[in-house]
Design a protein around this motif. Sequence first.
Motif, PDB file in Angstrom:
ATOM      1  N   GLU A 203       0.806  -1.214   0.000  1.00  0.00           N
ATOM      2  CA  GLU A 203       0.000   0.000   0.000  1.00  0.00           C
ATOM      3  C   GLU A 203       0.842   1.269   0.000  1.00  0.00           C
ATOM      4  O   GLU A 203       0.342   2.353  -0.297  1.00  0.00           O
ATOM      5  CB  GLU A 203      -0.969   0.023   1.184  1.00  0.00           C
ATOM      6  CG  GLU A 203      -0.337  -0.189   2.533  1.00  0.00           C
ATOM      7  CD  GLU A 203      -0.372  -1.631   2.999  1.00  0.00           C
ATOM      8  OE1 GLU A 203      -0.544  -1.840   4.212  1.00  0.00           O
ATOM      9  OE2 GLU A 203      -0.229  -2.546   2.153  1.00  0.00           O
ATOM     10  N   GLU A 205       2.809   1.918  -2.174  1.00  0.00           N
ATOM     11  CA  GLU A 205       2.910   2.320  -3.590  1.00  0.00           C
ATOM     12  C   GLU A 205       2.151   3.624  -3.838  1.00  0.00           C
ATOM     13  O   GLU A 205       2.566   4.463  -4.640  1.00  0.00           O
ATOM     14  CB  GLU A 205       2.339   1.222  -4.497  1.00  0.00           C
ATOM     15  CG  GLU A 205       3.156  -0.058  -4.537  1.00  0.00           C
ATOM     16  CD  GLU A 205       4.263  -0.018  -5.576  1.00  0.00           C
ATOM     17  OE1 GLU A 205       4.587   1.095  -6.063  1.00  0.00           O
ATOM     18  OE2 GLU A 205       4.807  -1.093  -5.885  1.00  0.00           O
ATOM     19  N   THR A 206       0.998   3.783  -3.161  1.00  0.00           N
ATOM     20  CA  THR A 206       0.169   4.975  -3.376  1.00  0.00           C
ATOM     21  C   THR A 206       0.140   5.905  -2.170  1.00  0.00           C
ATOM     22  O   THR A 206      -0.387   7.015  -2.263  1.00  0.00           O
ATOM     23  CB  THR A 206      -1.278   4.558  -3.711  1.00  0.00           C
ATOM     24  OG1 THR A 206      -1.790   3.711  -2.670  1.00  0.00           O
ATOM     25  CG2 THR A 206      -1.310   3.781  -5.028  1.00  0.00           C
ATOM     26  N   ASP A 207       0.673   5.449  -1.038  1.00  0.00           N
ATOM     27  CA  ASP A 207       0.636   6.275   0.173  1.00  0.00           C
ATOM     28  C   ASP A 207       1.927   6.086   0.957  1.00  0.00           C
ATOM     29  O   ASP A 207       1.937   5.538   2.060  1.00  0.00           O
ATOM     30  CB  ASP A 207      -0.575   5.879   1.023  1.00  0.00           C
ATOM     31  CG  ASP A 207      -0.809   6.829   2.198  1.00  0.00           C
ATOM     32  OD1 ASP A 207      -0.288   7.962   2.148  1.00  0.00           O
ATOM     33  OD2 ASP A 207      -1.497   6.426   3.155  1.00  0.00           O
ATOM     34  N   PRO A 226       7.921   0.784  -2.408  1.00  0.00           N
ATOM     35  CA  PRO A 226       6.933   0.908  -1.334  1.00  0.00           C
ATOM     36  C   PRO A 226       7.546   0.535   0.015  1.00  0.00           C
ATOM     37  O   PRO A 226       7.143  -0.437   0.648  1.00  0.00           O
ATOM     38  CB  PRO A 226       5.847  -0.073  -1.770  1.00  0.00           C
ATOM     39  CG  PRO A 226       6.601  -1.154  -2.473  1.00  0.00           C
ATOM     40  CD  PRO A 226       7.721  -0.454  -3.196  1.00  0.00           C
TER      41      PRO A 226
END
Length: 252
Positions: A203, A205-207, A226
């Motif tokens: 997660e 990857e986006t946050d 990430p």
Amino acid sequence: MTTAGVRATARIEARDDGRGGTSLPVLDGEGPLALRRIRGAGPEARVMLVGAMSGPLGGDRLAVEARVGTGARLRVGSAAATIALPGQAKGEARYEVRLDVAEGGELCWLPEQLISAGGSDLVVSSRIDLASGARLVFREEQVLGRVGEEPGRLTSRLTVRRDGRALLDQELACGPGAPGGWDGPAVLAGHRALGQLVVVRPEFETDLPAARPLGENAAVTPLAGPAVLVTALAPDALLLRRVLDEALGGLT
């Protein structure tokens, strides 16, 4: 054991048992590296590394290998601190950690501290290979010398790869014979406890958590993937653990 030191390898393999839990088809310790399964929680299997002998001593070659299969969850700790000591055999000791986590697997590697006692000479090498969807919490803590004691020589290298690409590759040498400046203001600044956390989560990857200081002697640093790295210095092991625990609580 011979005059050249101990040779021993401990092996752990964790697999999804198909019933919502994790099995341990391989749990094999040798010599000073004993492994014990302890009560887990939910789908997670837990293993304790128990030191059956003193060490590592000069000339020893010790290794721990862990493989986590798809969908398995494994937590590894140790029963006590590891103390690097001088031995009768001349030459450095080596301690290798090899970790492999498959797609959808999760590994929490949370051993107790490594203490570099006076007169010891230890090389630690940790290599971690992750699939793209693997999860990792890796903690490493090192204490330079026991109370009132100068440290031995300690060289430590940590390499983390995800899907074949490097996330982190760093090396640090401390103690007698290490390159000059290791105890100076740009490196340890007189501190005797140092540690780090590597946390890898899909997660991120986006946050991805932002870079930030954690008090005076610790920081969170995003990596090229990430993943984040937490590094910390402290005057003693107790304060170091407190800082790393607080950091981990904010990342998981």
